[in-house]
Motif scaffolding. Structure first.
Motif, PDB file in Angstrom:
ATOM      1  N   PHE A  11      26.359  -3.428 -14.869  1.00  0.00           N
ATOM      2  CA  PHE A  11      26.476  -1.773 -13.927  1.00  0.00           C
ATOM      3  C   PHE A  11      26.761  -1.104 -15.581  1.00  0.00           C
ATOM      4  O   PHE A  11      27.743  -1.038 -16.655  1.00  0.00           O
ATOM      5  CB  PHE A  11      27.615  -1.550 -13.284  1.00  0.00           C
ATOM      6  CG  PHE A  11      27.772   0.041 -12.865  1.00  0.00           C
ATOM      7  CD1 PHE A  11      27.092   0.903 -13.579  1.00  0.00           C
ATOM      8  CD2 PHE A  11      27.824  -0.311 -11.351  1.00  0.00           C
ATOM      9  CE1 PHE A  11      26.974   2.174 -12.980  1.00  0.00           C
ATOM     10  CE2 PHE A  11      27.374   1.182 -10.650  1.00  0.00           C
ATOM     11  CZ  PHE A  11      27.182   2.293 -11.275  1.00  0.00           C
ATOM     12  N   TYR A  12      25.502  -0.115 -15.712  1.00  0.00           N
ATOM     13  CA  TYR A  12      26.109   1.162 -17.150  1.00  0.00           C
ATOM     14  C   TYR A  12      25.865   2.171 -16.468  1.00  0.00           C
ATOM     15  O   TYR A  12      24.843   2.457 -15.264  1.00  0.00           O
ATOM     16  CB  TYR A  12      23.926   0.360 -17.817  1.00  0.00           C
ATOM     17  CG  TYR A  12      24.090   1.069 -19.200  1.00  0.00           C
ATOM     18  CD1 TYR A  12      23.695   1.886 -19.659  1.00  0.00           C
ATOM     19  CD2 TYR A  12      24.134   0.023 -20.558  1.00  0.00           C
ATOM     20  CE1 TYR A  12      24.011   2.987 -20.447  1.00  0.00           C
ATOM     21  CE2 TYR A  12      24.217   0.923 -21.902  1.00  0.00           C
ATOM     22  CZ  TYR A  12      23.946   1.821 -21.495  1.00  0.00           C
ATOM     23  OH  TYR A  12      23.802   2.979 -23.009  1.00  0.00           O
ATOM     24  N   LEU A  13      26.260   2.663 -16.770  1.00  0.00           N
ATOM     25  CA  LEU A  13      26.642   4.351 -16.520  1.00  0.00           C
ATOM     26  C   LEU A  13      25.799   5.308 -17.554  1.00  0.00           C
ATOM     27  O   LEU A  13      26.394   5.808 -18.883  1.00  0.00           O
ATOM     28  CB  LEU A  13      27.924   4.863 -16.012  1.00  0.00           C
ATOM     29  CG  LEU A  13      27.809   6.600 -16.138  1.00  0.00           C
ATOM     30  CD1 LEU A  13      26.954   6.578 -14.632  1.00  0.00           C
ATOM     31  CD2 LEU A  13      29.342   6.522 -14.879  1.00  0.00           C
ATOM     32  N   LEU A 172      17.936   0.108  -5.333  1.00  0.00           N
ATOM     33  CA  LEU A 172      18.538  -1.388  -6.542  1.00  0.00           C
ATOM     34  C   LEU A 172      18.261  -3.146  -6.096  1.00  0.00           C
ATOM     35  O   LEU A 172      17.774  -3.625  -6.877  1.00  0.00           O
ATOM     36  CB  LEU A 172      20.428  -0.898  -6.549  1.00  0.00           C
ATOM     37  CG  LEU A 172      20.355  -2.220  -7.496  1.00  0.00           C
ATOM     38  CD1 LEU A 172      21.011  -2.624  -8.642  1.00  0.00           C
ATOM     39  CD2 LEU A 172      22.307  -1.259  -6.970  1.00  0.00           C
ATOM     40  N   LYS A 173      18.473  -3.148  -4.864  1.00  0.00           N
ATOM     41  CA  LYS A 173      18.290  -4.808  -4.600  1.00  0.00           C
ATOM     42  C   LYS A 173      17.159  -5.229  -5.015  1.00  0.00           C
ATOM     43  O   LYS A 173      16.515  -6.385  -5.381  1.00  0.00           O
ATOM     44  CB  LYS A 173      18.490  -5.130  -3.056  1.00  0.00           C
ATOM     45  CG  LYS A 173      19.701  -4.931  -2.550  1.00  0.00           C
ATOM     46  CD  LYS A 173      19.820  -5.459  -0.929  1.00  0.00           C
ATOM     47  CE  LYS A 173      19.665  -4.553   0.078  1.00  0.00           C
ATOM     48  NZ  LYS A 173      19.694  -4.567   0.900  1.00  0.00           N
ATOM     49  N   TYR A 196      33.780   7.899  -8.706  1.00  0.00           N
ATOM     50  CA  TYR A 196      34.151   6.919  -8.353  1.00  0.00           C
ATOM     51  C   TYR A 196      33.853   5.257  -7.306  1.00  0.00           C
ATOM     52  O   TYR A 196      33.722   4.762  -6.871  1.00  0.00           O
ATOM     53  CB  TYR A 196      35.855   6.577  -8.552  1.00  0.00           C
ATOM     54  CG  TYR A 196      36.635   5.453  -8.319  1.00  0.00           C
ATOM     55  CD1 TYR A 196      36.583   4.131  -9.745  1.00  0.00           C
ATOM     56  CD2 TYR A 196      37.404   4.735  -6.580  1.00  0.00           C
ATOM     57  CE1 TYR A 196      37.429   3.579  -9.000  1.00  0.00           C
ATOM     58  CE2 TYR A 196      37.986   3.791  -6.878  1.00  0.00           C
ATOM     59  CZ  TYR A 196      37.345   3.128  -8.107  1.00  0.00           C
ATOM     60  OH  TYR A 196      38.333   1.513  -7.845  1.00  0.00           O
ATOM     61  N   SER A 197      33.364   6.554  -6.521  1.00  0.00           N
ATOM     62  CA  SER A 197      32.470   5.595  -4.888  1.00  0.00           C
ATOM     63  C   SER A 197      31.935   5.182  -4.875  1.00  0.00           C
ATOM     64  O   SER A 197      31.413   4.643  -4.383  1.00  0.00           O
ATOM     65  CB  SER A 197      33.295   6.642  -3.527  1.00  0.00           C
ATOM     66  OG  SER A 197      34.860   6.650  -3.477  1.00  0.00           O
ATOM     67  N   LEU A 202      27.866   1.806  -4.663  1.00  0.00           N
ATOM     68  CA  LEU A 202      26.672   0.338  -5.824  1.00  0.00           C
ATOM     69  C   LEU A 202      26.891  -1.453  -6.574  1.00  0.00           C
ATOM     70  O   LEU A 202      25.525  -2.061  -5.946  1.00  0.00           O
ATOM     71  CB  LEU A 202      26.012   1.324  -7.306  1.00  0.00           C
ATOM     72  CG  LEU A 202      25.182   2.441  -6.686  1.00  0.00           C
ATOM     73  CD1 LEU A 202      25.602   3.746  -7.871  1.00  0.00           C
ATOM     74  CD2 LEU A 202      23.964   2.498  -6.681  1.00  0.00           C
ATOM     75  N   ARG A 203      27.790  -1.067  -6.505  1.00  0.00           N
ATOM     76  CA  ARG A 203      28.203  -2.692  -7.365  1.00  0.00           C
ATOM     77  C   ARG A 203      27.731  -3.699  -5.943  1.00  0.00           C
ATOM     78  O   ARG A 203      27.805  -4.595  -6.368  1.00  0.00           O
ATOM     79  CB  ARG A 203      29.851  -2.143  -8.128  1.00  0.00           C
ATOM     80  CG  ARG A 203      30.284  -3.300  -8.408  1.00  0.00           C
ATOM     81  CD  ARG A 203      31.417  -3.601  -9.133  1.00  0.00           C
ATOM     82  NE  ARG A 203      31.222  -3.209 -10.732  1.00  0.00           N
ATOM     83  CZ  ARG A 203      31.995  -2.785 -11.313  1.00  0.00           C
ATOM     84  NH1 ARG A 203      33.277  -2.287 -10.988  1.00  0.00           N
ATOM     85  NH2 ARG A 203      31.901  -2.298 -12.253  1.00  0.00           N
ATOM     86  N   ASP A 204      28.829  -3.374  -4.941  1.00  0.00           N
ATOM     87  CA  ASP A 204      28.628  -3.228  -3.977  1.00  0.00           C
ATOM     88  C   ASP A 204      27.562  -4.191  -2.807  1.00  0.00           C
ATOM     89  O   ASP A 204      27.087  -5.284  -2.709  1.00  0.00           O
ATOM     90  CB  ASP A 204      29.481  -3.283  -2.878  1.00  0.00           C
ATOM     91  CG  ASP A 204      29.958  -3.854  -1.353  1.00  0.00           C
ATOM     92  OD1 ASP A 204      30.701  -4.791  -1.910  1.00  0.00           O
ATOM     93  OD2 ASP A 204      29.114  -3.275  -0.270  1.00  0.00           O
ATOM     94  N   ILE A 205      26.763  -3.164  -3.414  1.00  0.00           N
ATOM     95  CA  ILE A 205      25.319  -3.738  -3.376  1.00  0.00           C
ATOM     96  C   ILE A 205      24.871  -5.199  -3.624  1.00  0.00           C
ATOM     97  O   ILE A 205      23.885  -6.047  -3.764  1.00  0.00           O
ATOM     98  CB  ILE A 205      24.523  -2.567  -3.225  1.00  0.00           C
ATOM     99  CG1 ILE A 205      24.886  -1.142  -2.524  1.00  0.00           C
ATOM    100  CG2 ILE A 205      22.351  -2.089  -3.238  1.00  0.00           C
ATOM    101  CD1 ILE A 205      23.827  -0.150  -2.543  1.00  0.00           C
ATOM    102  N   ALA A 206      25.279  -4.348  -5.179  1.00  0.00           N
ATOM    103  CA  ALA A 206      24.853  -5.493  -6.075  1.00  0.00           C
ATOM    104  C   ALA A 206      25.167  -6.979  -6.012  1.00  0.00           C
ATOM    105  O   ALA A 206      24.486  -7.938  -6.156  1.00  0.00           O
ATOM    106  CB  ALA A 206      24.835  -5.263  -7.546  1.00  0.00           C
ATOM    107  N   ARG A 207      26.221  -7.005  -5.419  1.00  0.00           N
ATOM    108  CA  ARG A 207      27.417  -8.077  -5.549  1.00  0.00           C
ATOM    109  C   ARG A 207      26.897  -8.552  -4.192  1.00  0.00           C
ATOM    110  O   ARG A 207      26.795 -10.142  -3.772  1.00  0.00           O
ATOM    111  CB  ARG A 207      28.817  -7.298  -5.229  1.00  0.00           C
ATOM    112  CG  ARG A 207      29.595  -7.598  -6.575  1.00  0.00           C
ATOM    113  CD  ARG A 207      30.828  -7.309  -6.815  1.00  0.00           C
ATOM    114  NE  ARG A 207      30.798  -6.821  -8.711  1.00  0.00           N
ATOM    115  CZ  ARG A 207      32.094  -6.399  -8.419  1.00  0.00           C
ATOM    116  NH1 ARG A 207      33.057  -6.010  -7.671  1.00  0.00           N
ATOM    117  NH2 ARG A 207      32.718  -6.661 -10.014  1.00  0.00           N
ATOM    118  N   HIS A 208      26.635  -7.755  -3.100  1.00  0.00           N
ATOM    119  CA  HIS A 208      26.696  -8.726  -1.576  1.00  0.00           C
ATOM    120  C   HIS A 208      25.596  -8.283  -0.589  1.00  0.00           C
ATOM    121  O   HIS A 208      25.550  -8.550   0.059  1.00  0.00           O
ATOM    122  CB  HIS A 208      28.101  -8.118  -0.789  1.00  0.00           C
ATOM    123  CG  HIS A 208      28.831  -8.294  -1.587  1.00  0.00           C
ATOM    124  ND1 HIS A 208      29.654  -9.824  -1.957  1.00  0.00           N
ATOM    125  CD2 HIS A 208      29.915  -7.523  -2.294  1.00  0.00           C
ATOM    126  CE1 HIS A 208      30.711  -9.259  -2.262  1.00  0.00           C
ATOM    127  NE2 HIS A 208      30.638  -8.693  -2.466  1.00  0.00           N
TER     128      HIS A 208
END
Length: 210
Positions: A11-13, A172-173, A196-197, A202-208
């Motif tokens: 992740f890069y914000l 993202l996927k 934060y949410s 987004l991180r959850d999508i990237a991981r799962h």
């Protein structure tokens, strides 16, 4: 880098006009453990950029979050930020390193396969690859790459490559499927009243994938 070799960081914000303000958005990124946060403030004075950079350095200090300043290497060094991100028409990577030895991370934007390959001559710490999708964040946008070309550019360099441009929860996927291991978001977080949410989603999508 803080607890991080210059390898994939995920992740890069990129913070551009966050809805909740730069400081609150940065605090959310630090809380979420985002490794790379870029301060991108357009059409402001150097002093205004410097003062904000110093405030954000105070937020990221002691955390695993690296603060990157967009375009201005002098502000990056003077503020104590971790790095600077330069464009094709900004100060060359080699000159940044020679003139500002206090800057530890130098990133470079690329907008074509030719530019990605040319970056090998300059050896930045990472490159930005974009825009992958259409984005309104630049006054004069670069041509859209699409996921296939972005994937080729990412595969063409030995250092981290960050897919950027119009990336959000909906696409993202497809970016990850094209080979991106590092990906940047702007509006998907900065446009949220709860960054934060938004980051966690987004991180959850990237991981799962959901």
């Amino acid at each position: 880098m803080k607890g991080l070799s210059m390898e994939d960081f995920g992740f890069y914000l990129v913070m551009t006009n966050p809805k909740v303000g730069y400081e609150r958005c940065c605090e959310a990124a630090v809380k979420a453990g985002v490794k790379m946060v870029q301060l991108r403030m357009k059409d402001v004075s150097r002093d205004e950029l410097l003062q904000m950079a110093k405030r954000l350095v105070g937020i990221t200090r002691g955390s695993e979050t690296n603060l990157i300043i967009d375009d201005d290497a002098s502000v990056a060094e003077e503020s104590g930020a971790d790095g600077v991100h330069v464009g094709q028409d900004d100060m060359p990577v080699e000159e940044v390193r020679a003139k500002y030895p206090g800057i530890r991370i130098v990133g470079l934007s690329t907008h074509s396969l030719a530019q990605a390959l040319d970056s090998l001559r300059h050896n930045p710490d990472y490159i930005g690859v974009g825009p992958v999708f259409k984005t309104p964040t630049k006054k004069i946008p670069d041509p859209v790459l699409g996921t296939e070309l972005a994937g080729k550019m990412i595969a063409s360099v030995p250092y981290p490559a960050v897919a950027i441009g119009g990336i959000d929860a909906e696409n993202l996927k497809s970016v990850l499927a094209a080979g991106a291991r590092n990906w940047a978001v702007v509006r998907a977080v900065c446009g949220s009243g709860d960054p934060y949410s938004a980051i966690l989603h987004l991180r959850d999508i990237a991981r799962h994938g959901s």
